[in-house]
Design a protein around this motif. Sequence first.
Motif, PDB file in Angstrom:
ATOM      1  N   UNK A 166       0.815  -1.221   0.000  1.00 44.11           N
ATOM      2  CA  UNK A 166       0.000   0.000   0.000  1.00 44.11           C
ATOM      3  C   UNK A 166       0.851   1.275   0.000  1.00 44.11           C
ATOM      4  N   UNK A 167       2.006   1.224   0.679  1.00 45.83           N
ATOM      5  CA  UNK A 167       2.899   2.390   0.704  1.00 45.83           C
ATOM      6  C   UNK A 167       3.441   2.669  -0.700  1.00 45.83           C
ATOM      7  N   UNK A 168       3.814   1.610  -1.410  1.00 44.26           N
ATOM      8  CA  UNK A 168       4.288   1.773  -2.784  1.00 44.26           C
ATOM      9  C   UNK A 168       3.189   2.346  -3.667  1.00 44.26           C
ATOM     10  N   UNK A 225      13.051   2.414  -2.291  1.00 43.52           N
ATOM     11  CA  UNK A 225      13.584   1.724  -1.106  1.00 43.52           C
ATOM     12  C   UNK A 225      14.086   2.723  -0.072  1.00 43.52           C
ATOM     13  N   UNK A 226      14.757   3.759  -0.543  1.00 42.56           N
ATOM     14  CA  UNK A 226      15.286   4.782   0.366  1.00 42.56           C
ATOM     15  C   UNK A 226      14.143   5.527   1.057  1.00 42.56           C
ATOM     16  N   UNK A 227      13.152   5.957   0.275  1.00 44.73           N
ATOM     17  CA  UNK A 227      12.024   6.721   0.818  1.00 44.73           C
ATOM     18  C   UNK A 227      11.232   5.891   1.829  1.00 44.73           C
ATOM     19  N   UNK A 256      14.674  -2.618   2.116  1.00 44.56           N
ATOM     20  CA  UNK A 256      15.734  -3.126   1.238  1.00 44.56           C
ATOM     21  C   UNK A 256      15.233  -3.097  -0.201  1.00 44.56           C
ATOM     22  N   UNK A 257      16.158  -2.875  -1.120  1.00 41.21           N
ATOM     23  CA  UNK A 257      15.778  -2.782  -2.536  1.00 41.21           C
ATOM     24  C   UNK A 257      15.110  -4.071  -3.010  1.00 41.21           C
TER      25      UNK A 257
END
Length: 198
Positions: A5-7, A24-26, A30-31
């Motif tokens: 959901x965040x993506x 991944x950073x935001x 992990x990538x």
Amino acid sequence: MELKPALEAVLMVVDEPATEEHLAKVLQRRRREVSDALRELEDEYARQGRGFELRLVAGGWRFYTRAEYADAVESFVLDGQQARLTQAALETLAVVAYRQPVSRSRVSAVRGVNCDGVMRTLLQRGLVEEAGTEPETGAILYRTTHYFLERMGLRGLDELPELAPFLPEAEAVEGDSQEGMPSFDVDDSGDDPQTTEH
């Protein structure tokens, strides 16, 4: 915070494809987690037959309208008006895409008409950009942008269709170079070899 959901929330507001590294950073994940979640979402939307899809384009992820619903979106967005590139602009863009980095004079030589006006239009629309200068002549070189890849739905230039063999080699048109020729501003009325196009 749940990852999928965040993506979805982040990808709803991006104005250009977002890389897995940036996501991944935001989201402080992990990538590999992000990559797996994006591919799962892509599959879920395809299985569910949604009106949109998640695609990897130009090195990043973004939501796109599914092709089957293009007519509905076009009717809504354009409301009967067309906002497309002219034939001259499409031809010029194709020459840049297949011969990049390339100077305006080489593009003009391949097309057989002065392309200064069309190149300005493509620069303004963000489809091409400057890519340095030609060492021998000092002419500005141009290449396509990430926005071009995004609009064409390509991951990279290696996905361009095999059309390059049909364009003349650079050496064949070098003698016809128009670098340094004056250009004149006129309307975008067509391909008159005597005039500059927009």
